[in-house]
Design an enzyme around this catalytic site. Structure first.
Site, PDB file in Angstrom:
ATOM      1  N   ASN A 187      18.783  -8.440 -16.040  1.00  0.00           N
ATOM      2  CA  ASN A 187      18.632  -8.318 -17.485  1.00  0.00           C
ATOM      3  C   ASN A 187      17.154  -8.458 -17.793  1.00  0.00           C
ATOM      4  O   ASN A 187      16.530  -9.436 -17.372  1.00  0.00           O
ATOM      5  CB  ASN A 187      19.414  -9.421 -18.200  1.00  0.00           C
ATOM      6  CG  ASN A 187      19.066  -9.504 -19.673  1.00  0.00           C
ATOM      7  OD1 ASN A 187      18.786  -8.484 -20.306  1.00  0.00           O
ATOM      8  ND2 ASN A 187      19.067 -10.695 -20.227  1.00  0.00           N
ATOM      9  N   GLY A 188      16.587  -7.498 -18.498  1.00  0.00           N
ATOM     10  CA  GLY A 188      15.168  -7.562 -18.831  1.00  0.00           C
ATOM     11  C   GLY A 188      14.535  -6.197 -18.686  1.00  0.00           C
ATOM     12  O   GLY A 188      15.233  -5.186 -18.580  1.00  0.00           O
ATOM     13  N   LYS A 228      29.145  -2.096 -40.065  1.00  0.00           N
ATOM     14  CA  LYS A 228      27.874  -2.182 -39.349  1.00  0.00           C
ATOM     15  C   LYS A 228      27.227  -0.808 -39.225  1.00  0.00           C
ATOM     16  O   LYS A 228      26.029  -0.667 -39.345  1.00  0.00           O
ATOM     17  CB  LYS A 228      28.110  -2.803 -37.964  1.00  0.00           C
ATOM     18  CG  LYS A 228      26.855  -3.020 -37.142  1.00  0.00           C
ATOM     19  CD  LYS A 228      26.006  -4.152 -37.717  1.00  0.00           C
ATOM     20  CE  LYS A 228      24.641  -4.251 -37.088  1.00  0.00           C
ATOM     21  NZ  LYS A 228      23.665  -4.951 -37.931  1.00  0.00           N
ATOM     22  N   GLU A 276      13.637  -5.380 -48.772  1.00  0.00           N
ATOM     23  CA  GLU A 276      14.508  -5.841 -47.693  1.00  0.00           C
ATOM     24  C   GLU A 276      15.089  -7.221 -48.017  1.00  0.00           C
ATOM     25  O   GLU A 276      16.267  -7.484 -47.775  1.00  0.00           O
ATOM     26  CB  GLU A 276      13.732  -5.846 -46.361  1.00  0.00           C
ATOM     27  CG  GLU A 276      14.504  -6.346 -45.159  1.00  0.00           C
ATOM     28  CD  GLU A 276      15.802  -5.589 -44.865  1.00  0.00           C
ATOM     29  OE1 GLU A 276      16.059  -4.532 -45.440  1.00  0.00           O
ATOM     30  OE2 GLU A 276      16.590  -6.117 -44.038  1.00  0.00           O
ATOM     31  N   TRP A 305      23.254  -2.831 -21.470  1.00  0.00           N
ATOM     32  CA  TRP A 305      22.783  -2.250 -22.732  1.00  0.00           C
ATOM     33  C   TRP A 305      21.560  -1.448 -22.324  1.00  0.00           C
ATOM     34  O   TRP A 305      20.485  -1.986 -22.109  1.00  0.00           O
ATOM     35  CB  TRP A 305      22.417  -3.353 -23.719  1.00  0.00           C
ATOM     36  CG  TRP A 305      21.902  -2.868 -25.036  1.00  0.00           C
ATOM     37  CD1 TRP A 305      20.600  -2.775 -25.420  1.00  0.00           C
ATOM     38  CD2 TRP A 305      22.673  -2.449 -26.155  1.00  0.00           C
ATOM     39  NE1 TRP A 305      20.524  -2.312 -26.709  1.00  0.00           N
ATOM     40  CE2 TRP A 305      21.768  -2.105 -27.190  1.00  0.00           C
ATOM     41  CE3 TRP A 305      24.048  -2.317 -26.393  1.00  0.00           C
ATOM     42  CZ2 TRP A 305      22.200  -1.651 -28.430  1.00  0.00           C
ATOM     43  CZ3 TRP A 305      24.460  -1.861 -27.629  1.00  0.00           C
ATOM     44  CH2 TRP A 305      23.547  -1.542 -28.634  1.00  0.00           C
TER      45      TRP A 305
HETATM   46  O1  M6R Z   1      22.155   1.959 -38.053  1.00  0.00           O
HETATM   47  P1  M6R Z   1      21.194   2.268 -39.160  1.00  0.00           P
HETATM   48  O2  M6R Z   1      19.885   1.585 -39.000  1.00  0.00           O
HETATM   49  O3  M6R Z   1      21.024   3.734 -39.378  1.00  0.00           O
HETATM   50  O4  M6R Z   1      21.887   1.671 -40.461  1.00  0.00           O
HETATM   51  C1  M6R Z   1      21.350   1.880 -41.723  1.00  0.00           C
HETATM   52  C2  M6R Z   1      22.028   1.024 -42.774  1.00  0.00           C
HETATM   53  O5  M6R Z   1      23.390   1.318 -42.840  1.00  0.00           O
HETATM   54  C3  M6R Z   1      21.860  -0.478 -42.483  1.00  0.00           C
HETATM   55  O6  M6R Z   1      20.508  -0.829 -42.355  1.00  0.00           O
HETATM   56  C4  M6R Z   1      22.490  -1.314 -43.606  1.00  0.00           C
HETATM   57  O7  M6R Z   1      21.784  -1.131 -44.784  1.00  0.00           O
HETATM   58  C5  M6R Z   1      22.550  -2.793 -43.205  1.00  0.00           C
HETATM   59  N1  M6R Z   1      23.798  -3.354 -43.590  1.00  0.00           N
HETATM   60  C6  M6R Z   1      21.457  -3.606 -43.805  1.00  0.00           C
HETATM   61  O8  M6R Z   1      21.557  -4.945 -43.517  1.00  0.00           O
END
Ligand code: M6R
Length: 607
Positions: free
Chosen positions: A101-102, A602, A479, A75
């Protein structure tokens, strides 16, 4: 966050086993992968960029000989995720191979010293200093273990290392500081890896390696010593009876909970950004005529919090904007003197990239903060910072939010320094607290998790929640509310507490839970007034307040106590943690899967 594995077998070929192990480590990274072995005093190596299975299709990672093999899944943090930067890395003579890793914090100075001594570097990684340092030490000792010991004593930062050399084909030398490394004790050989699941197929007997320890693995045993003074460490093994699925979540029932608990580590990594990049970004921010903080979802909340930090510490006005609104709202006003600080965990969010594209066309300076070094955002940014949180599997952003705040707070403190707007003492005090955040978060989880579970049980059937805060705690409230609604599907509202009287208070009736974010900062007195207003309308008050804040505790129906002396400007970092836990437990107690909320992805890469 990367993943490493090392295997030394009594007999047979270890490469297929290492390959299988890397598959289990893929959650730790998937930019590139590689493998190295020793057979007949010869070092073999294969590596490439891309996902593990694609690389394997191309170059068959199992097809290298020997019972002694190390492997890596990357990563990327330092250096683009291409083939050359993929691990393992080697020394000038190509006899030593290293997986890591690190983050080696002092790699630039070490690299300079080694180059002066004639070492040739071919990658942009921090890791490459390690094989060269070992090579240098080997000139003096001719013994791999001693050379590694001397080399790691020179490293600053975090590392889990596995090292092999064709000059000593009977051992893997491992070392650890602040990055996980576990040793597996098997009948067929010995193993080391970033985590248990990666080698669980081969053994269920493990020994942990602690920080600042070094180990020599042979095919039939391990010896461990302290790096500082070589004191021998005697540590008994333990057995686990996890199945593979449980093991991937390291015993946690969901990735979200695992990631919440990982925050002390991810914050430590976010505090290890390279000085020169932080300085570069700070300079761009300082030069801008106006600064737009552009992001979506959770990342927008990080930007909102950052706008308070920039204003109070550096006396710099910034404009936090929800990415999808940016073009309509500011598109025509953006120009060559504008700076766009785009924050995106994935670096691929459509709305954020569209805003960035628009601003680029108008010659604005683009700065990126992301968790994905290979993302579109880094490619289009003039300068960028990678928050180094490792992959986040849970759809709800948790560890990446607090890491974004850590990065933004570092920028705000730097800006404060160069703009000379607050005293050095104030800067030092905040910096000290910022660097203690990993510990504070650990403490917060210990202090609050049981209480949060109790509250989740009590309020599991409620169908409306309010989150209120003032000042920077508005961002925490927003948040907390986003976490709750996205994984529990329960309607929730959040707004600055003083806004209540301008409308939202009308929905409050007997028993509605209202969560107040009430750190001990300059907003506290006014927050008390807002608590009274809500209480008078029959709301159930849940206060998130400092330990020992008797006044607020006395007013609240329920309270969650937080560590003392958290500066208000840093409070969103620890204060969001119980809210993440509350959302998590409410989802679980309502029979929902917090890792896979309905309708959400995601990374939102569509308009
Ligand atoms: O990858 P990003 O930080 O640009 O994503 C932004 C939003 O889609 C993301 O933060 C979304 O709101 C999450 N599901 C929040 O938990």
């Amino acid at each position: 966050m990367c993943g490493i594995t090392g295997i030394i077998l009594k007999k047979g070929n270890a490469a297929p086993l290492v390959y299988e192990s890397l598959k289990r480590l893929e959650y730790r990274g998937y930019d590139s992968a590689g493998i190295a072995s020793i057979d007949n005093l010869k070092l073999y190596m294969k590596k490439d960029s891309g996902k593990l299975d694609e690389i394997h299709k191309k170059i068959d990672l199992t097809d290298i000989p020997g019972p002694l093999v190390i492997g890596h899944i990357r990563w990327a943090t330092h250096g683009y995720p291409d083939k050359i930067n993929a691990h393992p890395h080697t020394d000038c003579t190509k006899t030593i191979a290293v997986v890591h890793n690190g983050v080696i914090e002092n790699f630039l100075e070490l690299r300079r010293e080694l180059e002066e001594k004639g070492h040739k570097f071919i990658t942009r990684t921090d890791t490459e200093v390690v094989p060269h340092l070992i090579e240098e030490e080997m000139n003096a000792t001719d013994d791999l273990y001693t050379a590694v010991l001397r080399a790691v004593r020179k490293l600053k930062g975090s590392y889990a290392l596995a090292i092999i050399s064709s000059s000593e084909p009977d051992k893997i030398v491992c070392a650890r500081n602040e990055s996980p490394l576990i040793i597996g004790v098997g009948k067929e050989g010995m193993y080391c890896s970033s985590d248990i699941p990666a080698i669980l197929e081969y053994t269920n007997k493990f020994i942990t390696l602690d920080n600042r320890e070094i180990a020599i693995l042979t095919h039939d045993g391990v010896s461990i010593r302290k790096i500082k003074d070589e004191q021998v460490v005697y540590r008994t093994s333990f057995e686990v009876d996890w199945d593979i699925e449980q093991a991937e979540k390291q015993g946690y029932p969901h990735f979200m909970l695992k990631e919440i608990h990982e925050q002390p580590d991810s914050l430590r990594d976010a505090l290890r950004l390279q000085e020169q990049y932080l300085d570069l970004v700070t300079t761009f921010l300082d030069r801008g005529r106006e600064i737009f903080l552009v992001a979506a979802g959770t990342s927008y909340h990080a930007c909102l919090a950052a706008s308070y930090m920039f204003s109070k510490l550096a006396k710099l006005t910034t404009y936090p904007v929800i990415a999808s609104e940016f073009i309509d709202r500011y598109g025509d006003a953006v120009g060559i003197d504008s700076v766009i600080l785009a924050v995106s965990q994935s670096g691929e969010t459509y709305d954020t990239l569209k805003a960035v594209d628009h601003a680029r066309m108008r010659a604005a300076t683009i700065i990126g903060i992301t968790n994905n070094v290979a993302s579109t955002l880094t490619r289009v940014s003039r300068a960028y910072l990678v928050q180094q949180s490792g992959p986040e599997i849970g759809v709800a952003a948790t560890k990446t939010f607090t890491a974004q705040l850590i990065v933004l707070a570092q920028l705000a403190l730097r800006l404060a320094k160069i703009r000379g707007k607050i005293s050095q003492d104030e800067i030092d005090e905040l910096k000290e607290k910022l660097y203690r955040m990993p510990e504070i978060i650990k403490e917060t989880i210990i202090m609050t998790e049981e209480k949060v579970k109790e509250l989740a049980e009590k309020y599991r059937d409620k169908n409306l929640f309010l989150f209120l805060g003032r000042g920077i705690s508005t961002a925490t409230a927003l948040e907390g509310r986003l976490k709750l609604l996205e994984i529990t599907y329960k309607p929730a509202l959040a707004f600055p507490a003083a806004e209540s009287k301008h409308g939202p208070i009308s929905i409050v009736e007997e028993g509605v839970p209202v969560i107040f974010i009430a750190p001990y900062d300059e907003t506290r007195k006014d927050v008390i007034g807002n608590i009274m207003e809500m209480k008078a309308r029959g709301a159930e008050i849940i206060a998130l307040c400092e330990e020992g804040d008797e006044e607020i505790k006395g007013l609240a129906d329920e309270y969650i106590e937080m560590s003392r002396d958290i500066p208000g400007l840093l409070s969103p970092i620890p204060y969001v943690v119980p809210l993440q836990l509350l959302a998590y437990y409410l989802a679980v107690y309502n029979g929902l899967d917090p890792d896979k909320p309905r309708n959400l992805a995601k990374s939102v890469t569509v308009p």
